[in-house]
Enzyme design. Structure first.
Site, PDB file in Angstrom:
ATOM      1  N   CYS A  12      40.417  37.312  34.792  1.00  0.00           N
ATOM      2  CA  CYS A  12      41.321  38.170  35.585  1.00  0.00           C
ATOM      3  C   CYS A  12      40.544  39.166  36.460  1.00  0.00           C
ATOM      4  O   CYS A  12      40.450  38.997  37.681  1.00  0.00           O
ATOM      5  CB  CYS A  12      42.281  38.930  34.679  1.00  0.00           C
ATOM      6  N   SER A  14      37.105  40.524  36.438  1.00  0.00           N
ATOM      7  CA  SER A  14      35.764  40.346  37.027  1.00  0.00           C
ATOM      8  C   SER A  14      35.699  39.208  38.043  1.00  0.00           C
ATOM      9  O   SER A  14      34.956  39.331  39.027  1.00  0.00           O
ATOM     10  CB  SER A  14      34.678  40.219  35.944  1.00  0.00           C
TER      11      SER A  14
END
Ligand code: 4NP
Length: 158
Positions: A12, A14
């Protein structure tokens, strides 16, 4: 110069940071000078594509995350990267726990570069789609500040 963005799952937050930042580097003419990557502190999602909600939020804003695949943080990352940037305090604690004593890389929170020291990028995984837009907004703000910081460090002015 090499930068690693770090979250928990690497599906999600990074990967969003990696995609946005790579996009901005290309616009800034720094694509050949600064390399970016992302990883998770956890192992659950190794090899997976970014969450479909993260991909949709990014796609709407012109950033393609579809080619990214999740991987886990490893000890060698502390040698390979100049900056290891965590999304939240838990990620930062995991980094600090694994950081070798002689590591000279910058290890800190991503939003320190958005002029909001100590602020986390909240985990959107268990929430609704708007959480993914918020992640994108926060990451974009940090990208501006981080590029400015890198330009200064690279001696390119601006
Ligand atoms: P991320 O989000 O750390 O931004 O990739 C999460 C993804 C998966 C999980 C938690 C957070 N999970 O618990 O599986």
């Amino acid at each position: 110069m090499r930068i690693l963005f770090v979250c928990l799952g690497n599906i999600c937050r990074s990967p969003t940071a990696e995609g946005v930042f790579r996009h901005r580097l290309a616009e800034a003419g720094l694509a050949e000078t600064v390399a970016v990557d992302s990883c998770g502190t956890g192992s659950w999602h190794i090899g997976k594509s970014p969450d479909s909600r993260a991909q949709a939020a990014a796609r709407q804003r012109g950033v393609d995350l579809s080619q990214l695949r999740a991987r886990q943080l490893e000890a060698a990352d502390f040698d390979r990267f100049d900056y290891l940037l965590a999304m939240d305090d838990d990620n930062l604690a995991s980094l600090e726990a694994m950081r070798p004593a002689d590591c000279s890389a910058h290890v800190g929170l991503l939003l320190d570069f958005a002029g909001e020291p100590g602020r986390p990028v909240p985990d959107p995984y268990y929430g609704g789609e708007q959480g993914f837009d918020e992640v994108f907004d926060l990451v974009e703000r940090a990208a501006d500040g981080l590029i400015e910081h890198l330009r200064e460090r690279l001696g390119r002015g601006q």
